[in-house]
Motif scaffolding. Structure first.
Motif, PDB file in Angstrom:
ATOM      1  N   ALA A 107      17.171 -31.106 -24.334  1.00  0.00           N
ATOM      2  CA  ALA A 107      17.825 -31.010 -25.458  1.00  0.00           C
ATOM      3  C   ALA A 107      16.658 -30.662 -26.590  1.00  0.00           C
ATOM      4  N   ASN A 108      15.410 -31.097 -26.583  1.00  0.00           N
ATOM      5  CA  ASN A 108      14.585 -30.765 -27.481  1.00  0.00           C
ATOM      6  C   ASN A 108      13.935 -29.097 -27.352  1.00  0.00           C
ATOM      7  N   PHE A 109      14.160 -28.640 -25.927  1.00  0.00           N
ATOM      8  CA  PHE A 109      13.793 -27.218 -25.746  1.00  0.00           C
ATOM      9  C   PHE A 109      14.932 -26.414 -26.448  1.00  0.00           C
ATOM     10  N   ILE A 110      16.053 -26.824 -26.499  1.00  0.00           N
ATOM     11  CA  ILE A 110      17.211 -25.975 -27.217  1.00  0.00           C
ATOM     12  C   ILE A 110      16.888 -26.201 -28.857  1.00  0.00           C
ATOM     13  N   PHE A 111      16.712 -27.068 -29.220  1.00  0.00           N
ATOM     14  CA  PHE A 111      16.272 -27.193 -30.492  1.00  0.00           C
ATOM     15  C   PHE A 111      15.192 -26.365 -30.951  1.00  0.00           C
ATOM     16  N   ASP A 112      14.131 -26.504 -30.233  1.00  0.00           N
ATOM     17  CA  ASP A 112      12.708 -25.674 -30.477  1.00  0.00           C
ATOM     18  C   ASP A 112      12.090 -25.502 -29.226  1.00  0.00           C
ATOM     19  N   PRO A 113      12.109 -24.428 -28.507  1.00  0.00           N
ATOM     20  CA  PRO A 113      11.479 -24.104 -27.224  1.00  0.00           C
ATOM     21  C   PRO A 113       9.888 -24.218 -27.257  1.00  0.00           C
ATOM     22  N   VAL A 114       9.278 -23.435 -28.443  1.00  0.00           N
ATOM     23  CA  VAL A 114       7.928 -23.488 -28.479  1.00  0.00           C
ATOM     24  C   VAL A 114       7.228 -25.094 -28.296  1.00  0.00           C
ATOM     25  N   SER A 115       7.843 -25.680 -29.290  1.00  0.00           N
ATOM     26  CA  SER A 115       7.078 -27.221 -29.252  1.00  0.00           C
ATOM     27  C   SER A 115       7.445 -28.014 -28.346  1.00  0.00           C
ATOM     28  N   ALA A 116       8.637 -27.719 -27.322  1.00  0.00           N
ATOM     29  CA  ALA A 116       8.956 -28.506 -26.179  1.00  0.00           C
ATOM     30  C   ALA A 116       8.009 -28.152 -24.972  1.00  0.00           C
ATOM     31  N   MET A 117       7.594 -26.873 -25.091  1.00  0.00           N
ATOM     32  CA  MET A 117       7.012 -26.208 -23.798  1.00  0.00           C
ATOM     33  C   MET A 117       5.366 -26.403 -24.142  1.00  0.00           C
ATOM     34  N   HIS A 118       5.136 -27.158 -25.608  1.00  0.00           N
ATOM     35  CA  HIS A 118       3.570 -27.116 -25.552  1.00  0.00           C
ATOM     36  C   HIS A 118       2.812 -25.943 -25.820  1.00  0.00           C
ATOM     37  N   LEU A 119       3.543 -24.809 -26.309  1.00  0.00           N
ATOM     38  CA  LEU A 119       2.822 -23.579 -26.354  1.00  0.00           C
ATOM     39  C   LEU A 119       2.918 -22.796 -27.769  1.00  0.00           C
ATOM     40  N   SER A 120       2.683 -23.971 -28.783  1.00  0.00           N
ATOM     41  CA  SER A 120       2.311 -23.337 -30.153  1.00  0.00           C
ATOM     42  C   SER A 120       1.003 -22.729 -30.335  1.00  0.00           C
ATOM     43  N   HIS A 121       0.125 -22.909 -29.467  1.00  0.00           N
ATOM     44  CA  HIS A 121      -1.182 -22.209 -29.379  1.00  0.00           C
ATOM     45  C   HIS A 121      -0.725 -20.639 -29.085  1.00  0.00           C
ATOM     46  N   LYS A 122       0.254 -20.214 -28.276  1.00  0.00           N
ATOM     47  CA  LYS A 122       0.405 -18.992 -27.844  1.00  0.00           C
ATOM     48  C   LYS A 122       1.298 -18.409 -29.018  1.00  0.00           C
ATOM     49  N   TYR A 123       2.208 -19.111 -29.284  1.00  0.00           N
ATOM     50  CA  TYR A 123       3.285 -18.697 -30.551  1.00  0.00           C
ATOM     51  C   TYR A 123       3.077 -19.378 -31.773  1.00  0.00           C
ATOM     52  N   PRO A 124       2.291 -19.360 -32.345  1.00  0.00           N
ATOM     53  CA  PRO A 124       2.207 -20.065 -33.883  1.00  0.00           C
ATOM     54  C   PRO A 124       2.844 -19.596 -34.936  1.00  0.00           C
ATOM     55  N   VAL A 125       3.354 -20.603 -35.454  1.00  0.00           N
ATOM     56  CA  VAL A 125       4.462 -20.232 -36.610  1.00  0.00           C
ATOM     57  C   VAL A 125       3.705 -19.243 -37.551  1.00  0.00           C
ATOM     58  N   GLY A 126       4.499 -18.290 -37.642  1.00  0.00           N
ATOM     59  CA  GLY A 126       4.250 -17.073 -38.561  1.00  0.00           C
ATOM     60  C   GLY A 126       3.080 -16.092 -37.824  1.00  0.00           C
ATOM     61  N   GLY A 127       2.895 -16.335 -36.544  1.00  0.00           N
ATOM     62  CA  GLY A 127       2.283 -15.314 -35.561  1.00  0.00           C
ATOM     63  C   GLY A 127       3.106 -13.944 -35.514  1.00  0.00           C
ATOM     64  N   THR A 128       2.329 -13.102 -34.527  1.00  0.00           N
ATOM     65  CA  THR A 128       2.868 -11.892 -34.546  1.00  0.00           C
ATOM     66  C   THR A 128       3.919 -11.839 -33.009  1.00  0.00           C
ATOM     67  N   LYS A 129       3.608 -12.770 -32.312  1.00  0.00           N
ATOM     68  CA  LYS A 129       4.294 -12.801 -31.108  1.00  0.00           C
ATOM     69  C   LYS A 129       5.272 -13.868 -31.139  1.00  0.00           C
ATOM     70  N   ALA A 130       6.484 -13.554 -30.725  1.00  0.00           N
ATOM     71  CA  ALA A 130       7.720 -14.661 -30.708  1.00  0.00           C
ATOM     72  C   ALA A 130       8.098 -15.002 -29.518  1.00  0.00           C
ATOM     73  N   PHE A 131       8.522 -15.980 -29.139  1.00  0.00           N
ATOM     74  CA  PHE A 131       9.143 -16.443 -27.830  1.00  0.00           C
ATOM     75  C   PHE A 131      10.520 -15.782 -27.850  1.00  0.00           C
ATOM     76  N   PRO A 132      10.755 -15.420 -26.535  1.00  0.00           N
ATOM     77  CA  PRO A 132      12.259 -14.517 -26.421  1.00  0.00           C
ATOM     78  C   PRO A 132      13.316 -15.433 -27.031  1.00  0.00           C
ATOM     79  N   MET A 133      13.430 -16.456 -26.590  1.00  0.00           N
ATOM     80  CA  MET A 133      14.622 -17.341 -27.035  1.00  0.00           C
ATOM     81  C   MET A 133      14.477 -18.074 -28.366  1.00  0.00           C
ATOM     82  N   PRO A 134      15.255 -17.949 -29.039  1.00  0.00           N
ATOM     83  CA  PRO A 134      15.203 -18.373 -30.620  1.00  0.00           C
ATOM     84  C   PRO A 134      15.553 -19.911 -30.626  1.00  0.00           C
ATOM     85  N   SER A 135      15.202 -20.690 -31.641  1.00  0.00           N
ATOM     86  CA  SER A 135      15.254 -22.026 -31.782  1.00  0.00           C
ATOM     87  C   SER A 135      16.754 -22.218 -32.072  1.00  0.00           C
ATOM     88  N   TYR A 136      17.396 -23.374 -31.750  1.00  0.00           N
ATOM     89  CA  TYR A 136      18.805 -23.692 -31.894  1.00  0.00           C
ATOM     90  C   TYR A 136      18.829 -24.749 -32.916  1.00  0.00           C
TER      91      TYR A 136
END
Lengths: 292, 416
Positions: A109-138
């Motif tokens: 459920a939390n992954f669908i809401f925001d994949p990056v924070s659920a996956m603990h990958l905010s170091h790889k996909y920081p907010v406002g960074g150049t890379k974006a995770f392929p799945m958008p947040s719902y």
């Protein structure tokens, strides 16, 4: 008796040395980490106590998910071959057939809401960074809608058998988009070049990981890679405890396939040796009684 | 040529031609061993059995192993461990056996030191034994590279690098040993040759020599007593078995060895089947990768003490770099045991605990080796580095002081 004293001295010296270089040295080199958390309690964007509606979930999934995801078991085949999907998204988007079965409800459920924070990958996909995770947040969905999607995914997930075949299905759904298993003749579904570019390094082949990492390490690592390997690009995948056990069981079935044979033969060999030792002792007593 | 009369039996036929009767007497039934011994005297036979197990399991592994950097890892971990019937058993026996053989070698060696079985005529037994220790070390080291795992690669890298510290020829020597500028396929194939041919041949020769060296000075006994073996043998043969100080190798000595062997094998097979991690390091189940250094590199446990003597010297003293000092200490550690018969200046052949000064030296040395072994595995950071340095220094001091300690002991006991 003198010989027993000598034996005790040797056993003590060997035992102390063994303790130092094995259990103790390894505890220093690999300190204990916090226990695996299968409730994923840090993820709390969605109120998962809400009961989901399967019918509404089906509508939401068909409107929002199947443009990218296959759900073979619900009659939605993959839209393009793996190589093309990997080229489009960086990695092959997972088939969601098993998602409701292998992922923890709260995590999903939390992954669908925001994949990056659920996956603990905010170091790889920081907010406002150049890379974006392929799945958008719902995160625009209401908690009720997200729980509807989760319920639907749970309702379509097939049951798997409690054996190697079932473990294999779980392993391939959970790990197989990135990791190969050469000793099971299995190649990751995302082609090598794509996955290397996507992850930054080729994810390791897992054939011998049950031996090189061991069950204890895998138990913590799969639950949350960041705990043991800070800043790794491997995501927390959110497997529930049962699915994780199936994955580890499969790694053992492939990586240590002779375990059962080893353990049963071991007992017989030791029994045989014990009989030999007793006979040798009796023979020694007889022979030495003549010279003492 | 001697006259041969018609043989009455097959046994006689062979005896006429090979002298079986005489051979069995010389080697077995009239090869005399002191009666006053304990189970520590069985270590030689244990080692012979272990070596046999290693050779036999090694032959089976050799049938499927592929000495090539692209195939070695999978030939071990897939072909041998999973496809070949009982291939895993041979690998486990070989890997655990290689580790346990060193445990027994160390017990054998320290038994020799404890009972003073290296002097007063037994120098060649000691020398040939230490030669075997060195050969086994080379065999263990070369064999550890063959599975081509991460620890195989990096231990080989670190240990071959040590030779680079030798003045003038160091750099060239490392390249000569590796057959390349880094640890590569050429290194693997030559270590394979050394492991399966040259070193085993040398070991076989050295074992024969070691056994032969026992013949004239005879085996020591628990009290370090010197007596006339011929006289005691006469007594035994005349039927006075209870008062004779000797027993024949077969069946009396070996019956005790088999008993010890039985319980030892029980322990050994427990390790082989149920507790083998100490001999098959987890890190070595990751395939060798020259671009990815493991966070902790350490040699097998039996090399840890000398590795720590090397590593203990981590800072410059009087303009000499820590690396050079470590290398000198390492060289010292590796030859010093060989010289033991001449470092011990006391004529006493007695158990260490009955020698007034030597007993302190012996137990200090054992304690120091244990500390070195332990800290050889731990990461050399903070206080660990200083403990390593201290233990390394104590090791050197112990051996430098030994001639003086034993000389003083000789004086105290008055040449007894």
């Amino acid at each position: 008796m003198k010989e027993l004293k000598i034996l005790a001295v040797i056993a003590a010296l060997v035992g102390i040395t063994y303790y130092g270089i094995e259990p103790y040295a390894h505890s220093v080199m690999h300190p204990e980490v916090s226990a695996a958390d299968f409730t994923f309690k840090d993820a709390k964007n969605v109120d998962t106590s809400l009961a989901g509606n399967v019918e509404n979930g089906k509508v939401l999934v068909e409107a929002n998910c199947i443009a990218c995801h296959a759900i073979e078991k619900a009659g939605h085949p993959a839209l393009m071959p793996n190589a093309d999907a990997a080229a489009s998204y960086g990695v092959v988007p997972p088939d969601l057939s098993h998602a409701g079965r292998i992922y923890d409800k709260n995590y999903l459920a939390n992954f669908i809401f925001d994949p990056v924070s659920a996956m603990h990958l905010s170091h790889k996909y920081p907010v406002g960074g150049t890379k974006a995770f392929p799945m958008p947040s719902y995160n625009w969905m209401t908690p009720q809608e997200i729980m509807d999607v989760v319920s639907y995914l749970q309702s379509v997930a097939p049951k798997v058998t409690e054996d190697k075949e079932g473990h294999k299905a779980t392993f391939e759904a959970a790990c197989g988009r990135c990791h190969s298993m050469a000793y099971a003749k299995f190649d990751a579904t995302t082609p090598k070049d794509s996955i290397k570019a996507y992850m930054g390094a080729t994810p390791p082949d897992l054939s011998q990981y049950i031996k090189s990492r061991g069950e204890h390490y895998l138990h913590s690592f799969i639950n949350d890679p960041q705990v043991l390997l800070k800043n790794t690009s491997m995501p927390r995948v959110g497997l529930n405890e049962k699915a994780q056990e199936e994955v580890i069981a499969y790694m053992e079935e492939i990586g240590d396939s002779k375990k059962a044979e080893r353990e049963s033969l071991g007992l017989w060999v030791m029994l045989y040796t014990f009989v030999f030792a007793i006979l040798a002792y009796l023979w020694k007593r007889k022979i030495w009684s003549e010279v003492h | 040529m001697a006259e041969f009369k018609q043989a009455d039996s097959m046994y006689e036929w062979f005896d006429q031609r090979l002298g079986i009767d005489k051979f069995v007497k010389v080697m077995m039934t009239e090869y005399w061993i002191p009666k006053n011994i304990n189970f520590l005297w069985a270590m030689g036979v244990l080692l012979t059995v272990m070596f046999t197990l290693l050779v036999v399991s090694g032959i089976f592994l050799l049938m499927y192993y592929k000495p090539d950097i692209n195939m070695a890892f999978d030939s071990v971990n897939y072909t041998i461990m999973q496809e070949v019937a009982y291939g895993w058993l041979f690998r486990h026996i070989h890997a655990v056996g290689a580790s346990v053989v060193f445990l027994i070698i160390y017990i054998h060696m320290f038994t020799g030191i404890y009972y003073g079985s290296y002097k007063r005529g037994r120098e060649m037994i000691w020398i040939s034994g230490m030669l075997l220790f060195m050969l086994f070390s080379a065999e263990g080291f070369s064999g550890y590279m063959l599975p081509w795992g991460q620890m195989s690669y990096w231990a080989a890298y670190v240990i071959t690098e040590i030779f680079g510290g030798i003045p003038l020829i160091g750099g060239d020597l490392v390249v000569w040993i590796r057959g390349n500028f880094y640890v590569a396929d050429a290194t693997l194939t030559r270590f394979f040759m050394l492991h399966v041919l040259l070193i085993p041949l040398a070991i076989l020769g050295a074992i024969v020599f070691h056994f032969y060296a026992l013949r004239f000075p005879h085996v020591n006994n628990e009290a370090g007593e010197f007596f006339d073996f011929d006289e005691e043998a006469e007594k035994y043969l005349a039927g006075d078995k209870k008062n004779s100080k000797v027993v024949p190798f077969w069946p009396v000595f070996l019956s005790k060895d088999f008993f010890v062997l039985g319980f030892f094998l029980l322990f050994f097979f427990y390790l082989v089947f149920f507790h083998y991690g100490f001999a098959m390091d987890p890190i070595n189940f990751d395939k060798a990768d020259g671009l990815k250094t493991p966070s902790h590199i350490y040699p097998e446990w039996y090399f840890l003490w000398s590795y720590e003597v090397l590593r203990g010297w981590f800072f410059e003293i009087a303009g000499i770099s820590g690396k050079s000092l470590g290398l000198m200490a390492f060289g010292f550690a590796n030859i010093i045991f060989l010289l033991l018969p001449w470092l011990d200046r006391s004529p006493m052949v007695k158990p260490a605990n009955q020698r007034p000064y030597f007993k302190y030296w012996f137990w200090l040395m054992i304690a120091d080796l244990m500390v070195l072994t332990e800290f050889g595995k731990l990461p050399p950071t903070g206080p660990n580095a200083w403990v390593g340095f201290g233990a390394s220094l104590v090791f050197l001091i112990l051996f430098i002081a030994l001639p003086f300690i034993t000389k003083a002991e000789a004086k105290k006991v008055g040449g007894k």
